[in-house]
Design an enzyme around this catalytic site. Sequence first.
Site, mmCIF file in Angstrom:
data_model
loop_
_atom_site.group_PDB
_atom_site.id
_atom_site.type_symbol
_atom_site.label_atom_id
_atom_site.label_comp_id
_atom_site.label_asym_id
_atom_site.label_seq_id
_atom_site.Cartn_x
_atom_site.Cartn_y
_atom_site.Cartn_z
ATOM 1 N N ASP A 11 -49.287 8.026 -60.283
ATOM 2 C CA ASP A 11 -48.578 6.744 -60.163
ATOM 3 C C ASP A 11 -49.115 5.695 -61.125
ATOM 4 O O ASP A 11 -48.462 4.683 -61.363
ATOM 5 C CB ASP A 11 -48.684 6.203 -58.724
ATOM 6 C CG ASP A 11 -47.988 7.130 -57.743
ATOM 7 O OD1 ASP A 11 -48.241 6.989 -56.532
ATOM 8 O OD2 ASP A 11 -47.232 7.999 -58.189
ATOM 9 N N CYS A 66 -35.152 12.636 -56.928
ATOM 10 C CA CYS A 66 -35.274 11.217 -57.280
ATOM 11 C C CYS A 66 -35.517 11.150 -58.782
ATOM 12 O O CYS A 66 -35.472 12.144 -59.490
ATOM 13 C CB CYS A 66 -36.404 10.578 -56.501
ATOM 14 S SG CYS A 66 -38.015 11.002 -57.138
ATOM 15 N N LYS A 96 -48.087 0.634 -49.988
ATOM 16 C CA LYS A 96 -46.795 1.236 -49.601
ATOM 17 C C LYS A 96 -47.027 2.650 -49.087
ATOM 18 O O LYS A 96 -46.481 3.046 -48.057
ATOM 19 C CB LYS A 96 -45.882 1.285 -50.827
ATOM 20 C CG LYS A 96 -44.654 2.176 -50.657
ATOM 21 C CD LYS A 96 -43.752 2.199 -51.866
ATOM 22 C CE LYS A 96 -44.111 3.213 -52.893
ATOM 23 N NZ LYS A 96 -43.801 4.619 -52.578
ATOM 24 N N ASN A 97 -47.880 3.413 -49.795
ATOM 25 C CA ASN A 97 -48.032 4.834 -49.460
ATOM 26 C C ASN A 97 -48.942 5.078 -48.269
ATOM 27 O O ASN A 97 -49.184 6.228 -47.900
ATOM 28 C CB ASN A 97 -48.509 5.612 -50.687
ATOM 29 C CG ASN A 97 -47.433 5.637 -51.752
ATOM 30 O OD1 ASN A 97 -46.293 5.241 -51.505
ATOM 31 N ND2 ASN A 97 -47.791 6.044 -52.955
ATOM 32 N N ARG A 152 -39.041 -1.618 -54.701
ATOM 33 C CA ARG A 152 -39.378 -0.597 -53.692
ATOM 34 C C ARG A 152 -40.879 -0.580 -53.428
ATOM 35 O O ARG A 152 -41.328 -0.217 -52.340
ATOM 36 C CB ARG A 152 -38.965 0.808 -54.181
ATOM 37 C CG ARG A 152 -37.493 1.134 -54.084
ATOM 38 C CD ARG A 152 -37.272 2.601 -54.445
ATOM 39 N NE ARG A 152 -38.199 3.452 -53.748
ATOM 40 C CZ ARG A 152 -38.893 4.456 -54.334
ATOM 41 N NH1 ARG A 152 -38.735 4.704 -55.611
ATOM 42 N NH2 ARG A 152 -39.742 5.183 -53.636
ATOM 43 N N ARG A 175 -37.794 16.892 -55.648
ATOM 44 C CA ARG A 175 -38.846 16.569 -54.660
ATOM 45 C C ARG A 175 -38.767 17.632 -53.559
ATOM 46 O O ARG A 175 -38.210 17.411 -52.508
ATOM 47 C CB ARG A 175 -38.645 15.171 -54.078
ATOM 48 C CG ARG A 175 -38.694 14.050 -55.070
ATOM 49 C CD ARG A 175 -40.024 13.874 -55.772
ATOM 50 N NE ARG A 175 -41.070 13.296 -54.975
ATOM 51 C CZ ARG A 175 -41.285 11.992 -54.848
ATOM 52 N NH1 ARG A 175 -40.476 11.156 -55.433
ATOM 53 N NH2 ARG A 175 -42.279 11.527 -54.114
HETATM 54 C C1 EPZ Z 1 -46.721 10.917 -52.632
HETATM 55 O O1 EPZ Z 1 -45.477 11.545 -52.848
HETATM 56 C C2 EPZ Z 1 -46.519 9.468 -53.041
HETATM 57 N N1 EPZ Z 1 -45.485 8.856 -52.209
HETATM 58 C C3 EPZ Z 1 -46.114 9.408 -54.512
HETATM 59 O O2 EPZ Z 1 -46.013 8.032 -54.860
HETATM 60 C C4 EPZ Z 1 -47.206 10.054 -55.355
HETATM 61 O O3 EPZ Z 1 -46.803 10.064 -56.703
HETATM 62 C C5 EPZ Z 1 -47.435 11.495 -54.868
HETATM 63 O O4 EPZ Z 1 -47.749 11.484 -53.452
HETATM 64 C C6 EPZ Z 1 -48.587 12.169 -55.604
HETATM 65 O O5 EPZ Z 1 -49.752 11.445 -55.417
HETATM 66 C C7 EPZ Z 1 -45.812 8.450 -50.963
HETATM 67 O O6 EPZ Z 1 -46.918 8.609 -50.504
HETATM 68 C C8 EPZ Z 1 -44.724 7.775 -50.168
HETATM 69 P P1 EPZ Z 1 -46.682 15.293 -53.223
HETATM 70 P P2 EPZ Z 1 -45.235 13.047 -52.277
HETATM 71 O O7 EPZ Z 1 -46.047 16.026 -52.107
HETATM 72 O O8 EPZ Z 1 -45.928 13.219 -50.999
HETATM 73 C C9 EPZ Z 1 -44.930 19.251 -55.100
HETATM 74 C C10 EPZ Z 1 -44.987 6.119 -55.746
HETATM 75 O O9 EPZ Z 1 -44.716 5.796 -56.913
HETATM 76 N N2 EPZ Z 1 -44.437 19.584 -53.755
HETATM 77 O O10 EPZ Z 1 -48.155 15.074 -53.195
HETATM 78 O O11 EPZ Z 1 -43.783 13.332 -52.347
HETATM 79 C C11 EPZ Z 1 -44.187 18.069 -55.710
HETATM 80 O O12 EPZ Z 1 -42.999 18.498 -56.337
HETATM 81 C C12 EPZ Z 1 -44.723 7.532 -55.273
HETATM 82 O O13 EPZ Z 1 -45.503 5.349 -54.896
HETATM 83 C C13 EPZ Z 1 -43.889 20.843 -53.541
HETATM 84 O O14 EPZ Z 1 -43.798 21.667 -54.444
HETATM 85 O O15 EPZ Z 1 -45.963 13.890 -53.413
HETATM 86 C C14 EPZ Z 1 -45.192 17.526 -56.702
HETATM 87 O O16 EPZ Z 1 -45.099 18.265 -57.903
HETATM 88 C C15 EPZ Z 1 -44.071 8.372 -56.344
HETATM 89 N N3 EPZ Z 1 -43.436 21.145 -52.293
HETATM 90 C C16 EPZ Z 1 -46.545 17.824 -56.044
HETATM 91 O O17 EPZ Z 1 -46.275 18.772 -55.007
HETATM 92 C C17 EPZ Z 1 -43.519 20.262 -51.253
HETATM 93 O O18 EPZ Z 1 -43.104 20.617 -50.117
HETATM 94 C C18 EPZ Z 1 -47.216 16.612 -55.422
HETATM 95 O O19 EPZ Z 1 -46.256 16.002 -54.593
HETATM 96 C C19 EPZ Z 1 -44.066 18.994 -51.499
HETATM 97 C C20 EPZ Z 1 -44.534 18.679 -52.751
#
Ligand code: EPZ
Length: 424
Positions: A306, A116, A22-23, A398, A121
């Site tokens: 995850d 979410c 998915k990711n 999802r 997020r």
């Molecule tokens: C991706 O989400 C994945 N989703 C998530 O999988 C996964 O848990 C996550 O990466 C971490 O590996 C997809 O790829 C579609 P991040 P993403 O930006 O990109 C903070 C699942 O279950 N952050 O790496 O949204 C954020 O709050 C999902 O398949 C900021 O502060 O995650 C978090 O604490 C859930 N500012 C950390 O970074 C930003 O602008 C990591 O989030 C962006 C993120």
Amino acid sequence: MSVLHICGGRPLEGELTVQGAKNSVLPILAACLLAGGPVELFNCPQLSDVAAALDILRHLGCAVRQRGHAIVVDPSGAEGSTISEAQMHAMRSSIIFLGPLLARTGQAHLTYPGGCELGARPIDLHLSAIRALGCQVEEGAGGIHCRGRPVGGEICLTIPSVGATENAMLCAVGGRGTTVITNAAREPEIVDLQRFLNTLGARVRGAGSGTVLIEGGRPLTGGSYTIMGDRIVAATLLSAAAAAGGHVVLRGVDWRHLAAVLGVLHQAGCGIRSGEDRIELEREPSRPLQAAGEVRTAPYPGFPTDAQAPVMAALCASQGSTWFEENMFDSRYRHVAELRSMGADINVRGRLALVRGVDRLRGAQVAAADLRGGGALAVAAVGARGESILSGLHHVDRGYECLEGMLRELGADVHRETGVQSAP
Ligand code: EPZ
């Protein structure tokens, strides 16, 4: 409403090929906006998040065709630059369309993706990356309004955010000049995105290393690409086999993409053998799982956030105690209350969760509160004594393509009942 009926206690035996990731497919679908012709994608999982992404592409003017696990996207008619609030909220990671949309049309108007179940997020890193590429970003009550043609620049991410890395890559590919992204996320899905973009004629290097180099402005073609296997679905199924005992073989996933998870399951007493396109897990049902010490979630190649819930579910029935530390999201223990209702002994304090192993969980009526928490409750149910009824399947669907079908293929006693009246 639908629910899963899961009768636990039966060891899992069997072999299956894991669905596409998915990711990986979600950012690659967004990247289709940059293609110079039709794109054919194979091994695409049939998920509600994928359907939401296809709706956004159609809304922007792309021609989209889906047949089973194959999707064809022709972006030639895509002139739109606005994504509605409903579409932005239909899929958690809809912000990934910002970069390619801006690169393609010179403008992008969308709303905040919204929080979410995992907590806030934020998208500040996405927006600062877009600004670093020379584009204007206005934020207001009505949403986010971006304008300009991206030019090469330097982007230093303060957090190795997966989505911000992907958005920066996609915007930079469509812009002129060279871009360097430092402290980039290193997840395998980033490498898959790089491979896809280079199939179209882009020149992206360094994905997976933490520093990504993009030579923007190259004319892109169409092409075809096969999505990588889903390492988190694999981690979920392996956790189910660890919980129930038995012997399973998974294909279609690179074992190196979930090495941290395999290490914890091995530490818990599972026999793990992996080779080219094959991950094997064996656990003698008469030999209980052992506690795994400490499990800390971290950016790749650390233990994936995850997989925290599914692995926790497996370790609820084990000898000894395991500490979990969730460092990526603020609210990722929503499966704990449901696991407790199955007899688990878990104490949560902030980012820490202490799991004291019990002999066996018992079946119960449980509800998924988020995607991976739902996977975790299925893991707990296959190892539990008696029947469990799992609701909240709109979360599960999802990210898992027919979770009950995968578990059944591995020998579990599970079926989906549809048309169930939700509790008053
Ligand atoms: C991706 O989400 C994945 N989703 C998530 O999988 C996964 O848990 C996550 O990466 C971490 O590996 C997809 O790829 C579609 P991040 P993403 O930006 O990109 C903070 C699942 O279950 N952050 O790496 O949204 C954020 O709050 C999902 O398949 C900021 O502060 O995650 C978090 O604490 C859930 N500012 C950390 O970074 C930003 O602008 C990591 O989030 C962006 C993120």
